[in-house]
Design a protein around this motif. Structure first.
Motif, PDB file in Angstrom:
ATOM      1  N   TYR A 196      34.475  46.877  36.370  1.00  0.00           N
ATOM      2  CA  TYR A 196      33.628  45.708  36.158  1.00  0.00           C
ATOM      3  C   TYR A 196      32.662  45.590  37.342  1.00  0.00           C
ATOM      4  O   TYR A 196      33.015  45.913  38.483  1.00  0.00           O
ATOM      5  CB  TYR A 196      34.450  44.424  36.095  1.00  0.00           C
ATOM      6  CG  TYR A 196      35.326  44.317  34.865  1.00  0.00           C
ATOM      7  CD1 TYR A 196      34.915  43.585  33.748  1.00  0.00           C
ATOM      8  CD2 TYR A 196      36.567  44.948  34.831  1.00  0.00           C
ATOM      9  CE1 TYR A 196      35.724  43.498  32.630  1.00  0.00           C
ATOM     10  CE2 TYR A 196      37.377  44.865  33.709  1.00  0.00           C
ATOM     11  CZ  TYR A 196      36.956  44.138  32.616  1.00  0.00           C
ATOM     12  OH  TYR A 196      37.755  44.052  31.500  1.00  0.00           O
ATOM     13  N   GLU A 197      31.454  45.137  37.026  1.00  0.00           N
ATOM     14  CA  GLU A 197      30.519  44.831  38.104  1.00  0.00           C
ATOM     15  C   GLU A 197      30.186  43.343  38.038  1.00  0.00           C
ATOM     16  O   GLU A 197      29.908  42.806  36.965  1.00  0.00           O
ATOM     17  CB  GLU A 197      29.243  45.663  37.972  1.00  0.00           C
ATOM     18  CG  GLU A 197      28.285  45.417  39.121  1.00  0.00           C
ATOM     19  CD  GLU A 197      27.121  46.408  39.155  1.00  0.00           C
ATOM     20  OE1 GLU A 197      26.127  46.147  38.444  1.00  0.00           O
ATOM     21  OE2 GLU A 197      27.219  47.413  39.875  1.00  0.00           O
ATOM     22  N   LYS A 215      27.848  36.837  37.564  1.00  0.00           N
ATOM     23  CA  LYS A 215      27.632  37.461  36.265  1.00  0.00           C
ATOM     24  C   LYS A 215      28.483  38.715  36.157  1.00  0.00           C
ATOM     25  O   LYS A 215      28.414  39.605  37.006  1.00  0.00           O
ATOM     26  CB  LYS A 215      26.139  37.804  36.118  1.00  0.00           C
ATOM     27  CG  LYS A 215      25.731  38.249  34.738  1.00  0.00           C
ATOM     28  CD  LYS A 215      24.208  38.396  34.657  1.00  0.00           C
ATOM     29  CE  LYS A 215      23.793  38.910  33.280  1.00  0.00           C
ATOM     30  NZ  LYS A 215      22.319  39.063  33.200  1.00  0.00           N
ATOM     31  N   VAL A 216      29.263  38.774  35.080  1.00  0.00           N
ATOM     32  CA  VAL A 216      30.227  39.869  34.921  1.00  0.00           C
ATOM     33  C   VAL A 216      29.717  40.850  33.876  1.00  0.00           C
ATOM     34  O   VAL A 216      29.312  40.458  32.771  1.00  0.00           O
ATOM     35  CB  VAL A 216      31.603  39.318  34.465  1.00  0.00           C
ATOM     36  CG1 VAL A 216      32.619  40.452  34.373  1.00  0.00           C
ATOM     37  CG2 VAL A 216      32.088  38.238  35.428  1.00  0.00           C
ATOM     38  N   SER A 217      29.709  42.134  34.225  1.00  0.00           N
ATOM     39  CA  SER A 217      29.380  43.158  33.236  1.00  0.00           C
ATOM     40  C   SER A 217      30.351  44.323  33.372  1.00  0.00           C
ATOM     41  O   SER A 217      31.044  44.474  34.383  1.00  0.00           O
ATOM     42  CB  SER A 217      27.931  43.624  33.400  1.00  0.00           C
ATOM     43  OG  SER A 217      27.729  44.129  34.706  1.00  0.00           O
ATOM     44  N   PHE A 284      38.684  36.390  37.631  1.00  0.00           N
ATOM     45  CA  PHE A 284      38.267  36.201  36.232  1.00  0.00           C
ATOM     46  C   PHE A 284      39.226  36.987  35.342  1.00  0.00           C
ATOM     47  O   PHE A 284      39.836  37.970  35.776  1.00  0.00           O
ATOM     48  CB  PHE A 284      36.818  36.651  36.017  1.00  0.00           C
ATOM     49  CG  PHE A 284      36.579  38.119  36.279  1.00  0.00           C
ATOM     50  CD1 PHE A 284      36.350  38.589  37.563  1.00  0.00           C
ATOM     51  CD2 PHE A 284      36.570  39.038  35.231  1.00  0.00           C
ATOM     52  CE1 PHE A 284      36.134  39.945  37.816  1.00  0.00           C
ATOM     53  CE2 PHE A 284      36.351  40.398  35.476  1.00  0.00           C
ATOM     54  CZ  PHE A 284      36.135  40.852  36.768  1.00  0.00           C
ATOM     55  N   GLN A 285      39.343  36.517  34.098  1.00  0.00           N
ATOM     56  CA  GLN A 285      40.298  37.150  33.179  1.00  0.00           C
ATOM     57  C   GLN A 285      39.568  37.736  31.991  1.00  0.00           C
ATOM     58  O   GLN A 285      38.747  37.075  31.360  1.00  0.00           O
ATOM     59  CB  GLN A 285      41.332  36.111  32.714  1.00  0.00           C
ATOM     60  CG  GLN A 285      42.383  36.695  31.780  1.00  0.00           C
ATOM     61  CD  GLN A 285      43.554  35.752  31.578  1.00  0.00           C
ATOM     62  OE1 GLN A 285      44.404  35.590  32.434  1.00  0.00           O
ATOM     63  NE2 GLN A 285      43.590  35.096  30.425  1.00  0.00           N
ATOM     64  N   THR A 292      39.970  40.372  40.620  1.00  0.00           N
ATOM     65  CA  THR A 292      39.293  39.638  41.690  1.00  0.00           C
ATOM     66  C   THR A 292      38.107  40.433  42.217  1.00  0.00           C
ATOM     67  O   THR A 292      38.260  41.597  42.603  1.00  0.00           O
ATOM     68  CB  THR A 292      40.270  39.358  42.856  1.00  0.00           C
ATOM     69  OG1 THR A 292      41.412  38.660  42.357  1.00  0.00           O
ATOM     70  CG2 THR A 292      39.594  38.503  43.930  1.00  0.00           C
ATOM     71  N   ALA A 293      36.943  39.825  42.193  1.00  0.00           N
ATOM     72  CA  ALA A 293      35.741  40.425  42.788  1.00  0.00           C
ATOM     73  C   ALA A 293      35.445  39.674  44.081  1.00  0.00           C
ATOM     74  O   ALA A 293      35.549  38.448  44.134  1.00  0.00           O
ATOM     75  CB  ALA A 293      34.562  40.300  41.830  1.00  0.00           C
TER      76      ALA A 293
END
Ligand SMILES: [Cu+2]
Length: 324
Positions: A196-197, A215-217, A284-285, A292-293
Motif C-alpha cells: 500500500y502507498e 490517501k491510500v492506494s 487503517f484497515q 500502519t503507515a
C-alpha cells in the motif's frame, strides 16, 4: 544605605554603581558577586530589572501542556504493575489508573470503540504499537506486550474516565540490553506498507487545528473500500520528536454518517503544540487487516530536512536539525 557605607573601599566603589539596586534593598546579591566593573555596569541598570527576573519565569506557564508527557494529571495516575520486560519476549503487561480518590478507576467512557487505547513507542520513534488491553478486574488492565528490542520506550494510556475529561498519561518502559538508537526518518509525504502507498497532504501549523489528508492506494489504484477501524476509516497517532508529546487528533467524519467515503482519503484534524518534527502513525484497515503507515512531518518554519546554509533568523536551532 547604612550598611554599604560601613564596608571597605572597593565595595564602596560598587555601591556607587549599584546605587539603584541597593536602594531597593538588593544588597546581598551584587555584593556577593566578584567585582568586575564591566559586569557590574551591565547588571545594575535599574532595581526593577532585577526584581522582574522572577516574574519572567512564571509568566510563560500556561495550561496547554500536551498529553502524554506526564504520568499523573488532573488527579489521575498511571501505575505500571509489571516491572520487567525482556526484549522480544511476550509479556503480560499490567497496569492500573488511579483516580482523584486514590482508588483504581473502573468506569471508562468508550472512545473510538474502546475504553482505553494503549500506545507504545520506542523513544527513538522507530517502533510503534497500538494495543487494546483487556480488563482483568478491580481496575487492572492486561495486555500482551512484545517489545522488539532493548531500549527505552514510552507507553501511553489514552482514555476518558466516566464523568471526566479525556487524558493521555505516559510512562517509560525500560528493556535491558544493548540498544542502538535509530535516527528520525527524514520528512516524507509518502509511506509504503505491505504494497500500500499512503500520501500525506496538509501542513501542521503550530498552535492550530491542522487538517491532514491521508490517501491510500494499492498498486497505483485508489483504495475505496477501507474498513471501519476504531469508529473511523483510520486512526492517527501523532507524536512530537524528542519529548514524545502526544497530540490531540480526531478524524473528520465517521463510517455511516452519509458523507464520509471509505477511502481513498481519510481526513484528520491534529493540533501541533509547537514548531519541530513530528512522527505520524496511521492505522487503517483493508481486507480484514490493520496496517500502519508512518511519516515524519515538520511543523512551523523550521524545515525537517536540513539546508546547507543556516537561516539568518536562526535562534540556535541551526545545529539541531537532522544531520543524517
Ligand atoms: Cu486504540
Amino acid at each position: 544605605m547604612n550598611t554599604p557605607a560601613k564596608l571597605g573601599s572597593y565595595v564602596l566603589g560598587l555601591a556607587v554603581v549599584f546605587g539603584g539596586a541597593l536602594g531597593a534593598g538588593k544588597v546581598v546579591g551584587p555584593v556577593g558577586t566578584p567585582p568586575a566593573e564591566d559586569h557590574a555596569a551591565m547588571t545594575a541598570p535599574t532595581a526593577s530589572a532585577s526584581a522582574g527576573h522572577g516574574e519572567h519565569a512564571t509568566e510563560q506557564v500556561k495550561d496547554d501542556t500536551p498529553g502524554g508527557l506526564q504520568v499523573s494529571e488532573s488527579g489521575y495516575t498511571l501505575h505500571p504493575l509489571t516491572a520487567t520486560i525482556k526484549p522480544d519476549e511476550p509479556t503480560d503487561f499490567r497496569f492500573s489508573v488511579t483516580g482523584p480518590d486514590g482508588e483504581p478507576v473502573t468506569d471508562y467512557q468508550v472512545e473510538h470503540d474502546k475504553k482505553l487505547h494503549f500506545i507504545v513507542v520506542s523513544r527513538d520513534l522507530s517502533t510503534f504499537l497500538h494495543l487494546h488491553p483487556t480488563e482483568a478486574g478491580d481496575g487492572v488492565w492486561s495486555v500482551k506486550l512484545t517489545l522488539p528490542g532493548a531500549g527505552a520506550y514510552r507507553a501511553f494510556a489514552d482514555f476518558a474516565p466516566t464523568g471526566g475529561k479525556a487524558l493521555t498519561l505516559g510512562t517509560d518502559l525500560l528493556v535491558a540490553g544493548d540498544f542502538e538508537p535509530k535516527a528520525l526518518p527524514q520528512a516524507s509525504r509518502t509511506a509504503s506498507v505491505d504494497g500500500y502507498e499512503v500520501t500525506l497532504d496538509g501542513e501542521l501549523t503550530p498552535g492550530q487545528s491542522s487538517r491532514l489528508t491521508l490517501k491510500v492506494s494499492k498498486d497505483g489504484e485508489p483504495v475505496t473500500d477501507l474498513q471501519p477501524y476504531l469508529g473511523a476509516y483510520g486512526h492517527l497517532v501523532a507524536l512530537r520528536a524528542r519529548d514524545l508529546a502526544y497530540l490531540h487528533v480526531h478524524p473528520d467524519g465517521e463510517p455511516g454518517d452519509g458523507e464520509t467515503d471509505p477511502g481513498p482519503e481519510i481526513v484528520f484534524y491534529a493540533e501541533a503544540p509547537s514548531t519541530g518534527d513530528y512522527r505520524l502513525f496511521l492505522d487503517f484497515q483493508h481486507k480484514g487487516e490493520v496496517r500502519t503507515a508512518d511519516f515524519t512531518l515538520g511543523a512551523g518554519e523550521r524545515p525537517a530536512i536540513p539546508t546547507s546554509t543556516p537561516t539568518p533568523t536562526s535562534t540556535g536551532h541551526a545545529d539541531d536539525g537532522h544531520s543524517h
